[in-house]
Design a protein around this motif. Structure first.
Motif, short mmCIF file in Angstrom:
data_model
loop_
_atom_site.label_atom_id
_atom_site.label_comp_id
_atom_site.label_asym_id
_atom_site.label_seq_id
_atom_site.Cartn_x
_atom_site.Cartn_y
_atom_site.Cartn_z
N ASP A 45 0.94 -1.12 -0.02
CA ASP A 45 0.01 -0.14 -0.01
C ASP A 45 0.66 1.21 0.02
N LYS A 46 2.03 1.19 0.75
CA LYS A 46 2.74 2.39 0.95
C LYS A 46 3.41 2.59 -0.42
N MET A 47 3.90 1.59 -1.23
CA MET A 47 4.66 1.73 -2.49
C MET A 47 3.43 2.47 -3.40
N PHE A 48 2.36 2.22 -3.36
CA PHE A 48 1.42 2.73 -4.45
C PHE A 48 1.06 4.03 -4.06
N ALA A 49 1.02 4.35 -2.73
CA ALA A 49 0.80 5.62 -2.17
C ALA A 49 1.78 6.67 -2.43
N ASP A 50 3.22 6.03 -2.45
CA ASP A 50 4.33 7.02 -2.57
C ASP A 50 4.74 7.26 -4.17
N GLY A 51 3.95 6.59 -5.07
CA GLY A 51 4.05 6.75 -6.32
C GLY A 51 4.65 5.79 -7.12
N LEU A 52 4.47 4.37 -6.83
CA LEU A 52 5.05 3.43 -7.79
C LEU A 52 4.70 3.38 -9.19
N VAL A 53 3.38 3.66 -9.54
CA VAL A 53 2.84 3.93 -11.02
C VAL A 53 3.52 4.93 -11.69
N ASP A 54 3.85 6.14 -10.97
CA ASP A 54 4.62 7.10 -11.60
C ASP A 54 5.87 6.71 -12.01
N GLU A 55 6.55 6.09 -10.71
CA GLU A 55 7.84 5.74 -11.32
C GLU A 55 7.83 4.99 -12.40
N VAL A 56 6.99 3.74 -12.41
CA VAL A 56 7.07 2.77 -13.60
C VAL A 56 6.63 3.64 -14.95
N ARG A 57 5.88 4.52 -14.85
CA ARG A 57 5.68 5.30 -16.28
C ARG A 57 7.04 5.96 -16.80
N SER A 58 7.56 6.45 -15.54
CA SER A 58 9.04 7.24 -15.77
C SER A 58 9.83 6.26 -16.44
N LEU A 59 10.03 5.28 -15.83
CA LEU A 59 10.93 4.23 -16.17
C LEU A 59 10.65 3.78 -17.73
N LEU A 60 9.27 3.64 -17.96
CA LEU A 60 8.98 2.83 -19.22
C LEU A 60 9.75 4.06 -20.29
N GLY A 61 9.48 5.52 -20.07
CA GLY A 61 10.13 6.35 -20.96
C GLY A 61 11.62 6.13 -21.01
N ARG A 62 12.38 5.48 -20.07
CA ARG A 62 13.68 5.25 -20.09
C ARG A 62 14.08 3.70 -20.65
N GLY A 63 12.97 3.17 -21.06
CA GLY A 63 13.59 1.78 -21.51
C GLY A 63 13.20 0.52 -20.84
N LEU A 64 12.40 0.67 -19.80
CA LEU A 64 12.06 -0.43 -18.89
C LEU A 64 11.66 -1.66 -19.41
N ARG A 65 10.63 -1.28 -20.42
CA ARG A 65 10.12 -2.41 -21.17
C ARG A 65 11.09 -3.39 -21.85
N ASP A 66 12.50 -2.63 -22.25
CA ASP A 66 13.42 -3.39 -22.82
C ASP A 66 14.09 -4.30 -21.87
N GLY A 67 14.19 -3.88 -20.67
CA GLY A 67 14.92 -4.68 -19.61
C GLY A 67 14.41 -5.95 -19.29
N VAL A 68 15.02 -6.88 -19.75
CA VAL A 68 15.09 -8.74 -19.36
C VAL A 68 14.69 -8.70 -18.02
N THR A 69 15.41 -8.18 -17.29
CA THR A 69 15.44 -8.36 -15.82
C THR A 69 14.45 -7.28 -15.06
N ALA A 70 14.68 -6.30 -15.26
CA ALA A 70 13.93 -5.05 -14.59
C ALA A 70 12.50 -5.28 -14.75
N SER A 71 12.03 -5.36 -16.08
CA SER A 71 10.54 -5.36 -16.32
C SER A 71 9.83 -6.32 -15.61
N ARG A 72 10.49 -7.38 -15.23
CA ARG A 72 9.91 -8.47 -14.48
C ARG A 72 9.56 -8.50 -13.13
N ALA A 73 10.20 -7.45 -12.44
CA ALA A 73 10.45 -7.06 -11.13
C ALA A 73 9.05 -7.14 -10.39
N LEU A 74 8.86 -7.66 -9.19
CA LEU A 74 7.38 -7.49 -8.51
C LEU A 74 7.19 -6.00 -8.53
#
Length: 301
Positions: A207-236
């Motif tokens: 709950d804290k992660m989502f309240a602290d902005g996890l979704v926004d963090e993911v959106r930002s990282l998608l703009g930096r290539g998160l989807r291309d990361g074989v390991t990072a994109s599969r993180a919990l």
């Protein structure tokens, strides 16, 4: 200086304990959480902010770009160099984390089986065709022990396990070292809680992660290539948010799958760590864990 390892399931308070111990004895911390290797993956990995590190040096944090592939072999080599450098300088290295293979690779000098590009490519093609969950079922059939320690969403590790099984004709775990005297005479402390209490902690953590902005963090990282990361994109957390965003959601529906996935991962961590007789287990609810940890560290021989 004899190293200390503080290990255990996700959400048990390892980082806080390590910080308290480090401040007491003048130690430096070596991260053993695979996803905390990545720059920018902060909220979803519960990475300790720089301002809260109180001047304690941290190693193996923020060393990879999100498009890079984290490997156990690379971590083993670089973290071992950190441990030896810290010790040579007269400080205590504290290894902290819950990534099972990363910890064992470091403390048991795991020698990894060679890879075969043809075999690897064939399994990667199979992964692309049927997906990680289905390929995980194939791993269950040929090596259930390996499957029990690998998430069904972790396609890269599933492929590696199947590759090793095919190349060696033996279970994936057969390539693991025998649990013996830990490297550097490391003292190993495990931190855990009663299951019901830890589940509550995991729910609050999620709950804290989502309240602290996890979704926004993911959106930002998608703009930096998160989807291309074989390991990072599969993180919990990250994988679940990406899935929800791809389905047209706003990321909020990923909260419950993240909690469930984390709880499932904790069960795997417990199964893995509990077979290691070298670990002295402490109750996360106890009030004197710093003193108890120091007693274990001082009396290892």
């Amino acid at each position: 200086m004899r190293p200390l390892a503080i290990i255990g399931p996700t959400g048990t308070g390892k980082s806080a304990l390590a910080m308290a111990v480090a401040q007491r004895i003048g130690a430096e911390i070596v991260n053993a959480d695979a996803m905390q290797l990545y720059r920018g993956m902060d909220i979803g990995t519960a990475k300790l902010p720089v301002a809260e590190r109180c001047g304690v040096p941290h190693h193996q944090l923020d060393v990879l770009d999100i498009a890079e592939t984290a490997t156990v072999a690379r971590y083993q080599r670089e973290a071992a160099a950190d441990v030896e450098q810290i010790s040579a300088a007269g400080a205590v290295p504290i290894i902290v984390g819950g990534s099972m293979m990363y910890i064992q690779s470091l403390l048991d000098e795991w020698e990894f089986p060679a890879t075969d590009t043809v075999v690897r490519a064939r399994w990667e093609q199979r992964l692309a065709e049927i997906g990680a969950a289905a390929l995980h079922e194939e791993l269950v059939r040929v090596d259930s022990a390996a499957a029990s320690s690998i998430l069904a969403t972790d396609g890269r590790r599933i492929v590696r396990a199947l590759e090793v099984v095919e190349l060696t004709g033996r279970p994936f775990a057969a390539s693991a070292p025998t649990i013996g005297a830990p490297r550097w005479d490391t003292a190993i402390v495990g931190l855990d809680w009663q299951t019901a209490t830890l589940d509550e902690r995991l729910q609050r953590r999620t709950d804290k992660m989502f309240a602290d902005g996890l979704v926004d963090e993911v959106r930002s990282l998608l703009g930096r290539g998160l989807r291309d990361g074989v390991t990072a994109s599969r993180a919990l957390g990250y994988a679940q948010v990406i899935e929800d965003l791809d389905a047209g959601g706003d990321g909020s529906a990923a909260r419950e799958p993240t909690f469930i996935g984390t709880r499932r991962y904790v069960r795997r961590q417990r199964s893995w760590f509990r077979r290691d007789h070298r670990i002295t287990w402490l109750d996360g609810a106890a009030a004197d864990n710093v003193d108890d940890t120091l007693r274990v560290w001082r009396h290892v021989s």
